[in-house]
Write a protein that holds these residues in place. Structure first.
Motif, mmCIF file in Angstrom:
data_model
loop_
_atom_site.group_PDB
_atom_site.id
_atom_site.type_symbol
_atom_site.label_atom_id
_atom_site.label_comp_id
_atom_site.label_asym_id
_atom_site.label_seq_id
_atom_site.Cartn_x
_atom_site.Cartn_y
_atom_site.Cartn_z
ATOM 1 N N SER A 45 12.912 -16.638 14.322
ATOM 2 C CA SER A 45 12.872 -18.093 14.205
ATOM 3 C C SER A 45 11.757 -18.498 13.248
ATOM 4 C CB SER A 45 12.632 -18.733 15.570
ATOM 5 O OG SER A 45 11.287 -18.560 15.971
ATOM 6 N N GLN A 46 11.856 -19.703 12.717
ATOM 7 C CA GLN A 46 10.835 -20.211 11.814
ATOM 8 C C GLN A 46 9.492 -20.359 12.529
ATOM 9 O OE1 GLN A 46 11.115 -20.731 8.453
ATOM 10 N NE2 GLN A 46 13.056 -19.688 8.749
ATOM 11 N N LYS B 195 7.961 -17.029 12.683
ATOM 12 C CA LYS B 195 7.518 -16.676 11.341
ATOM 13 C C LYS B 195 6.186 -17.348 11.009
ATOM 14 C CE LYS B 195 9.233 -16.649 6.613
ATOM 15 N NZ LYS B 195 10.327 -17.042 5.728
ATOM 16 N N LEU B 196 6.030 -18.610 11.390
ATOM 17 C CA LEU B 196 4.764 -19.311 11.164
ATOM 18 C C LEU B 196 3.624 -18.638 11.921
ATOM 19 C CD1 LEU B 196 5.975 -23.012 11.372
ATOM 20 C CD2 LEU B 196 5.177 -21.812 9.320
ATOM 21 N N GLU C 227 15.515 -26.867 11.575
ATOM 22 C CA GLU C 227 16.323 -25.849 10.894
ATOM 23 C C GLU C 227 17.036 -24.925 11.871
ATOM 24 O OE1 GLU C 227 14.000 -23.842 7.942
ATOM 25 O OE2 GLU C 227 13.531 -25.714 6.923
ATOM 26 N N ALA D 269 10.758 -26.712 10.893
ATOM 27 C CA ALA D 269 11.183 -25.437 11.467
ATOM 28 C C ALA D 269 12.078 -25.675 12.674
ATOM 29 C CB ALA D 269 9.965 -24.604 11.859
ATOM 30 N N VAL E 150 15.813 -23.892 15.147
ATOM 31 C CA VAL E 150 15.051 -23.151 16.135
ATOM 32 C C VAL E 150 15.495 -23.548 17.540
ATOM 33 C CG1 VAL E 150 12.752 -22.764 17.091
ATOM 34 C CG2 VAL E 150 13.072 -22.832 14.634
#
Length: 72
Positions: free
Chosen positions: A4-5, A8-9, A66, A63, A68
């Motif tokens: 997931s974004q 990733k962050l 998009e 995020a 998540v």
């Protein structure tokens, strides 16, 4: 499997899940649910995430938008 974004962050901030949950003051279970898209973080948590992850609040919201939180 695509990450997931939000995950990733966290990873781009150089944080392991245990470090992130401690800094965000949430449980591992809740962090995992957010990263899997099963839960949506509230406004206060999004603000903390932006500080801990070193990004803007808008990036966190983007995020989430998009995909998540597809199950929210």
């Amino acid at each position: 499997m695509l990450q997931s974004q939000i995950r990733k962050l966290r990873m781009e901030a150089g944080l392991q899940p245990e470090e992130a949950m401690e800094k965000l003051k949430i449980s591992y279970s809740f962090l995992n649910k957010i990263e899997l898209g099963d839960r949506r973080p509230g406004r206060d948590l999004i603000k903390r995430m932006s500080k801990v992850y070193g990004c803007s609040v808008d990036i966190i919201y983007n995020a989430i938008d998009e995909g998540v939180c597809q199950k929210c």
